[in-house]
Motif scaffolding. Structure first.
Motif, PDB file in Angstrom:
ATOM      1  N   HIS A 182      -3.447  23.148  -3.400  1.00 16.79           N
ATOM      2  CA  HIS A 182      -2.424  23.047  -4.441  1.00 16.79           C
ATOM      3  C   HIS A 182      -3.060  22.631  -5.769  1.00 16.79           C
ATOM      4  N   ASP A 183      -2.428  23.018  -6.850  1.00 18.58           N
ATOM      5  CA  ASP A 183      -2.906  22.689  -8.185  1.00 18.58           C
ATOM      6  C   ASP A 183      -2.356  21.325  -8.599  1.00 18.58           C
ATOM      7  N   ILE A 184      -3.145  20.552  -9.339  1.00 20.81           N
ATOM      8  CA  ILE A 184      -2.674  19.251  -9.816  1.00 20.81           C
ATOM      9  C   ILE A 184      -1.415  19.396 -10.657  1.00 20.81           C
ATOM     10  N   LYS A 185      -1.233  20.565 -11.290  1.00 19.89           N
ATOM     11  CA  LYS A 185      -0.038  20.780 -12.098  1.00 19.89           C
ATOM     12  C   LYS A 185       1.242  20.818 -11.260  1.00 19.89           C
ATOM     13  N   GLU A 186       1.112  21.007  -9.950  1.00 20.10           N
ATOM     14  CA  GLU A 186       2.285  21.003  -9.073  1.00 20.10           C
ATOM     15  C   GLU A 186       2.778  19.583  -8.775  1.00 20.10           C
ATOM     16  N   ILE A 187       1.938  18.591  -9.056  1.00 21.93           N
ATOM     17  CA  ILE A 187       2.226  17.218  -8.644  1.00 21.93           C
ATOM     18  C   ILE A 187       3.002  16.487  -9.728  1.00 21.93           C
ATOM     19  N   VAL A 188       4.086  15.828  -9.316  1.00 22.06           N
ATOM     20  CA  VAL A 188       4.826  14.924 -10.200  1.00 22.06           C
ATOM     21  C   VAL A 188       4.855  13.557  -9.530  1.00 22.06           C
ATOM     22  N   TYR A 189       4.170  12.595 -10.139  1.00 24.21           N
ATOM     23  CA  TYR A 189       4.195  11.214  -9.639  1.00 24.21           C
ATOM     24  C   TYR A 189       4.792  10.326 -10.722  1.00 24.21           C
ATOM     25  N   ILE A 190       5.866   9.611 -10.388  1.00 24.52           N
ATOM     26  CA  ILE A 190       6.517   8.713 -11.344  1.00 24.52           C
ATOM     27  C   ILE A 190       6.765   7.371 -10.668  1.00 24.52           C
ATOM     28  N   ASN A 191       6.337   6.304 -11.334  1.00 22.69           N
ATOM     29  CA  ASN A 191       6.571   4.947 -10.850  1.00 22.69           C
ATOM     30  C   ASN A 191       7.732   4.350 -11.642  1.00 22.69           C
ATOM     31  N   PHE A 192       8.807   4.026 -10.954  1.00 19.45           N
ATOM     32  CA  PHE A 192      10.011   3.546 -11.628  1.00 19.45           C
ATOM     33  C   PHE A 192       9.952   2.061 -11.964  1.00 19.45           C
ATOM     34  N   ASP A 193       8.801   1.441 -11.715  1.00 22.95           N
ATOM     35  CA  ASP A 193       8.537   0.110 -12.255  1.00 22.95           C
ATOM     36  C   ASP A 193       8.049   0.186 -13.697  1.00 22.95           C
ATOM     37  N   ASP A 194       7.739   1.385 -14.167  1.00 20.63           N
ATOM     38  CA  ASP A 194       7.234   1.572 -15.528  1.00 20.63           C
ATOM     39  C   ASP A 194       8.274   1.081 -16.548  1.00 20.63           C
ATOM     40  N   GLU A 195       7.823   0.250 -17.487  1.00 24.16           N
ATOM     41  CA  GLU A 195       8.764  -0.329 -18.462  1.00 24.16           C
ATOM     42  C   GLU A 195       9.411   0.736 -19.337  1.00 24.16           C
ATOM     43  N   ARG A 196       8.814   1.912 -19.427  1.00 23.00           N
ATOM     44  CA  ARG A 196       9.409   2.983 -20.214  1.00 23.00           C
ATOM     45  C   ARG A 196      10.671   3.543 -19.571  1.00 23.00           C
ATOM     46  N   LEU A 197      10.920   3.157 -18.322  1.00 22.93           N
ATOM     47  CA  LEU A 197      12.106   3.647 -17.616  1.00 22.93           C
ATOM     48  C   LEU A 197      13.177   2.564 -17.452  1.00 22.93           C
ATOM     49  N   LEU A 198      13.002   1.451 -18.158  1.00 16.83           N
ATOM     50  CA  LEU A 198      14.031   0.408 -18.104  1.00 16.83           C
ATOM     51  C   LEU A 198      15.366   0.963 -18.608  1.00 16.83           C
ATOM     52  N   PHE A 245      -2.541  17.361  -0.497  1.00 17.72           N
ATOM     53  CA  PHE A 245      -2.035  18.634  -1.035  1.00 17.72           C
ATOM     54  C   PHE A 245      -3.101  19.323  -1.888  1.00 17.72           C
ATOM     55  N   LEU A 246      -3.807  18.543  -2.711  1.00 19.74           N
ATOM     56  CA  LEU A 246      -4.855  19.130  -3.554  1.00 19.74           C
ATOM     57  C   LEU A 246      -5.971  19.706  -2.700  1.00 19.74           C
ATOM     58  N   LYS A 247      -6.317  18.995  -1.645  1.00 15.77           N
ATOM     59  CA  LYS A 247      -7.374  19.475  -0.756  1.00 15.77           C
ATOM     60  C   LYS A 247      -6.966  20.759  -0.047  1.00 15.77           C
ATOM     61  N   GLU A 248      -5.651  20.917   0.156  1.00 17.74           N
ATOM     62  CA  GLU A 248      -5.137  22.126   0.818  1.00 17.74           C
ATOM     63  C   GLU A 248      -5.066  23.314  -0.135  1.00 17.74           C
ATOM     64  N   GLY A 268       0.800  -1.227   0.000  1.00 15.15           N
ATOM     65  CA  GLY A 268       0.000   0.000   0.000  1.00 15.15           C
ATOM     66  C   GLY A 268       0.828   1.269   0.000  1.00 15.15           C
ATOM     67  N   LYS A 269       2.105   1.163  -0.342  1.00 11.68           N
ATOM     68  CA  LYS A 269       2.974   2.346  -0.342  1.00 11.68           C
ATOM     69  C   LYS A 269       2.545   3.349  -1.403  1.00 11.68           C
ATOM     70  N   SER A 270       2.207   2.862  -2.589  1.00 10.80           N
ATOM     71  CA  SER A 270       1.790   3.774  -3.659  1.00 10.80           C
ATOM     72  C   SER A 270       0.544   4.537  -3.258  1.00 10.80           C
ATOM     73  N   TYR A 271      -0.378   3.840  -2.590  1.00  9.85           N
ATOM     74  CA  TYR A 271      -1.618   4.509  -2.192  1.00  9.85           C
ATOM     75  C   TYR A 271      -1.369   5.558  -1.120  1.00  9.85           C
ATOM     76  N   LEU A 272      -0.341   5.361  -0.319  1.00 10.61           N
ATOM     77  CA  LEU A 272       0.029   6.412   0.637  1.00 10.61           C
ATOM     78  C   LEU A 272       0.546   7.645  -0.098  1.00 10.61           C
ATOM     79  N   LEU A 273       1.265   7.427  -1.204  1.00 12.05           N
ATOM     80  CA  LEU A 273       1.681   8.570  -2.022  1.00 12.05           C
ATOM     81  C   LEU A 273       0.456   9.279  -2.604  1.00 12.05           C
ATOM     82  N   TYR A 274      -0.487   8.496  -3.139  1.00 10.67           N
ATOM     83  CA  TYR A 274      -1.723   9.100  -3.658  1.00 10.67           C
ATOM     84  C   TYR A 274      -2.460   9.852  -2.555  1.00 10.67           C
TER      85      TYR A 274
END
Length: 428
Positions: free
Chosen positions: A61-77, A56-59, A44-50
């Motif tokens: 902040h704009d969604i454009k401020e958020i950068v979320y990257i999962n390094f399991d993504d095959e595009r980052l091999l 932050f959004l509720k506080e 559940g680590k990813s969901y804690l990031l979400y």
């Protein structure tokens, strides 16, 4: 690595955060804190990031401020440490904000800690997850220089499991219809564990087998370039079969060799270390042992009951002790530093001992058998004579009573009740 890839990933991550529906876990982030969250895959680590991103959004902040990257993504091999800066470069071509950064499974890129330190030095808000306990090692902590809070993340507790199933315990639930409902959910949790995603599937064993294979193959065998994978798999299987007993490394090596698989004690020691680094298992030391013995003979437990169930059929006693071990480990040994939770084995055997709180706990599926009852209670009485106890428990599956014996009060409590009523809640 191209900046265009990161632009796509940034947009994908923002969409994921906006779309995801969450069960809110009771995790209190420090308002200005940066975090490294480490735990077994699917805990559940990813969901804690979400969850933190949505805060932050509720506080405001704009969604454009958020950068979320999962390094399991095959595009980052094949990504290298020098490619990290491309994330910031790509973002700067898209937006004029200072981003809030969420990096999932970052341990896939060697040298990540140096980039994380630079981000902290430049006052970025950063949240990192990984599935390797080496991320909490002294070397990495030294590199990060106390700029991050580090936390271990486990699958659901039983209380979280109930809430994720929309069961909110009422006052005095023990005396009403909810008790039966709790019992039904506990039977499921007890056998299949608390991985959040598991709630979505009917064939739980199939999902757990797949998760176990992914952890062993990806996080242990491939990551550590293990050639004798058969020996490693057999060692884990033997540990599962001996979950209730201390297992010395040389004995474990002999068990593997007795099955016709070549190995040696030094290899077994490495394999167990890799298994622990993948957060698949954890160990407890014998409080009564000298230092050398502590290092060679430990009790080994799985991080979640579901993974232990992969190896078991109808023997539920190991599941009970493993669940007690998980619960106590999270309470006493979760944070870095000197362990507080042990087992005790010298002329007397006690499953769990917390010396600085004078607490001792036996895990026994049932004490209806006279010999089992005598063994569990006399061990607590004997330990009490060596180290006077403030609290002595026998945790069973579904039995409850109070035993007065040689000046010691021993509480016998069902495990489901112990989990819910002894976890700093007032719901009992």
């Amino acid at each position: 690595m191209q900046k265009e890839i990161f632009k796509t990933l940034i947009k994908d991550g923002q969409a994921d955060i906006q779309d995801v529906e969450l069960y809110q876990r009771s995790f209190d982030f420090e308002p200005q804190g940066r975090y490294v969250l480490v735990g077994i895959r699917q805990a559940g680590k990813s969901y804690l990031l979400y969850q933190r991103a949505k805060q932050f959004l509720k506080e405001g902040h704009d969604i454009k401020e958020i950068v979320y990257i999962n390094f399991d993504d095959e595009r980052l091999l094949g990504m290298k440490a020098e490619d990290f800066d491309l994330i910031l470069q790509a973002y700067s071509t898209m937006y004029n904000y200072k981003p809030i950064l969420f990096f999932d499974e970052i341990q896939n890129v060697e040298g990540w800690e140096h980039f994380a330190r630079r981000l902290a030095n430049h006052k970025y808000m950063v949240f990192i997850t990984g599935s390797n306990a080496k991320m909490l090692s002294r070397d990495i902590a030294t590199t990060l220089g106390a700029r991050y809070f580090d936390e271990k993340v486990f699958p659901y507790s039983f209380n979280e499991y109930l809430e994720a199933n929309n069961v909110i315990l009422e006052k005095d639930w023990l005396y009403g219809k909810q008790k039966n409902q709790v019992g039904q959910y506990f039977a499921e949790y007890f056998k299949w564990g608390g991985f959040p995603e598991l709630l979505l599937y009917r064939n739980k064993r199939h999902w757990l087998n797949g998760l176990y294979d992914k952890i062993v193959l990806g996080d242990i065998i491939q990551r550590n370039n293990i050639k004798n994978d058969h020996a490693l798999r057999l060692a884990v299987k033997r540990l599962a079969e001996n979950i209730m007993q201390p297992t010395a490394y040389n004995r474990l090596a002999n068990m593997v060799k007795s099955a016709g698989v070549s190995t040696n004690t030094s290899s077994i020691i490495e394999y167990v270390q890799y298994v622990k680094e993948a957060c698949l298992m954890f160990t407890l030391d014998n409080y009564a042992s000298k230092f050398a013995e502590k290092e060679t003979s430990k009790k080994h437990y799985f991080t979640d009951n579901g993974l232990l169930s992969v190896f078991l059929t109808e023997n539920y006693a190991p599941l009970l002790e493993n669940l007690c071990a998980i619960t106590l480990y999270k309470q006493y040994n979760k944070d870095a530093g000197t362990p507080r939770l042990y087992y005790y084995n010298r002329n007397v055997e006690v499953d769990f001992f917390v010396p600085d709180e004078c607490v001792a706990i036996q895990a026994s599926y049932s004490i209806n058998d006279h010999e089992t009852r005598r063994r569990e209670t006399t061990a607590l009485v004997a330990l009490n004579k060596l180290y006077p106890l403030k609290k002595a428990l026998v945790v069973t599956y579904d039995e409850e009573e109070v035993i007065e014996m040689d000046g010691l009060t021993i509480e016998v409590v069902p495990v489901w009740k112990w989990l819910l009523c002894d976890s700093n809640t007032d719901k009992c």
